[in-house]
Design a protein around this motif. Sequence first.
Motif, PDB file in Angstrom:
ATOM      1  N   VAL A 129     -41.396  25.174 -66.203  1.00 40.49           N
ATOM      2  CA  VAL A 129     -41.220  26.192 -65.164  1.00 40.49           C
ATOM      3  C   VAL A 129     -40.748  27.484 -65.799  1.00 40.49           C
ATOM      4  O   VAL A 129     -39.728  27.521 -66.484  1.00 40.49           O
ATOM      5  CB  VAL A 129     -40.190  25.711 -64.118  1.00 40.49           C
ATOM      6  N   GLY A 130     -41.502  28.554 -65.570  1.00 37.18           N
ATOM      7  CA  GLY A 130     -41.075  29.889 -65.946  1.00 37.18           C
ATOM      8  C   GLY A 130     -40.793  30.116 -67.414  1.00 37.18           C
ATOM      9  O   GLY A 130     -39.833  30.792 -67.760  1.00 37.18           O
ATOM     10  N   SER A 168     -41.244  31.745 -71.145  1.00 36.54           N
ATOM     11  CA  SER A 168     -41.698  33.030 -71.675  1.00 36.54           C
ATOM     12  C   SER A 168     -42.950  32.811 -72.524  1.00 36.54           C
ATOM     13  O   SER A 168     -43.208  31.713 -73.014  1.00 36.54           O
ATOM     14  CB  SER A 168     -40.604  33.669 -72.532  1.00 36.54           C
ATOM     15  N   GLU A 217     -45.256  28.817 -62.270  1.00 34.88           N
ATOM     16  CA  GLU A 217     -44.728  30.181 -62.337  1.00 34.88           C
ATOM     17  C   GLU A 217     -44.960  30.876 -60.997  1.00 34.88           C
ATOM     18  O   GLU A 217     -45.826  30.480 -60.228  1.00 34.88           O
ATOM     19  CB  GLU A 217     -45.434  30.933 -63.466  1.00 34.88           C
ATOM     20  N   GLU A 218     -44.181  31.900 -60.748  1.00 34.81           N
ATOM     21  CA  GLU A 218     -44.338  32.683 -59.526  1.00 34.81           C
ATOM     22  C   GLU A 218     -45.664  33.443 -59.556  1.00 34.81           C
ATOM     23  O   GLU A 218     -46.075  33.930 -60.611  1.00 34.81           O
ATOM     24  CB  GLU A 218     -43.194  33.683 -59.390  1.00 34.81           C
ATOM     25  N   VAL A 243     -45.667  36.819 -61.193  1.00 33.94           N
ATOM     26  CA  VAL A 243     -45.491  36.734 -62.645  1.00 33.94           C
ATOM     27  C   VAL A 243     -46.801  36.308 -63.305  1.00 33.94           C
ATOM     28  O   VAL A 243     -47.154  36.798 -64.376  1.00 33.94           O
ATOM     29  CB  VAL A 243     -44.341  35.772 -63.008  1.00 33.94           C
ATOM     30  N   ILE A 244     -47.529  35.406 -62.666  1.00 33.83           N
ATOM     31  CA  ILE A 244     -48.836  34.986 -63.189  1.00 33.83           C
ATOM     32  C   ILE A 244     -49.747  36.200 -63.322  1.00 33.83           C
ATOM     33  O   ILE A 244     -50.409  36.396 -64.342  1.00 33.83           O
ATOM     34  CB  ILE A 244     -49.477  33.917 -62.279  1.00 33.83           C
ATOM     35  N   ILE A 294     -50.981  35.303 -67.005  1.00 31.87           N
ATOM     36  CA  ILE A 294     -50.788  33.921 -67.458  1.00 31.87           C
ATOM     37  C   ILE A 294     -52.107  33.149 -67.495  1.00 31.87           C
ATOM     38  O   ILE A 294     -52.304  32.282 -68.335  1.00 31.87           O
ATOM     39  CB  ILE A 294     -49.767  33.197 -66.550  1.00 31.87           C
TER      40      ILE A 294
END
Length: 85
Positions: free
Chosen positions: A12-13, A15, A35-36, A39-40, A45
Motif C-alpha cells: 500500500v502506497g 514510493s 494506491e489512491e 496518486v496513480i 503508476i
Amino acid sequence: MQDLGREQMIIVGASQGMLRWLADDLPAASVVLIEEPDVIRRRDIGRLATELPFISRVVPAEYQTGLDADALIAREPGLTDARLV
C-alpha cells in the motif's frame, strides 16, 4: 477474478524508489499495489507498473482516513489470500 494466491503480497502506497529497490528481490507478478486514484494518475503508476514485472496489478483505493480493508476485500475478494506488507 484472478486468484492471487498466498505467494502474492499487497503493498500500500509505496514510493517509486521503494518499488524500484524491491524489483531485484521479488518474483514476477508477486505484488498487488494499492494506491489512491489521484496518486496513480499523478505519479503515472500505470506506466511504472508496466516497467516492473513483479507488479501483477494496481488497485485504486481511497485510504486518506485509513485503509478500509473490509471495503477493499468486498470489491477485490481475491485479496483475502494475499499478504499485506
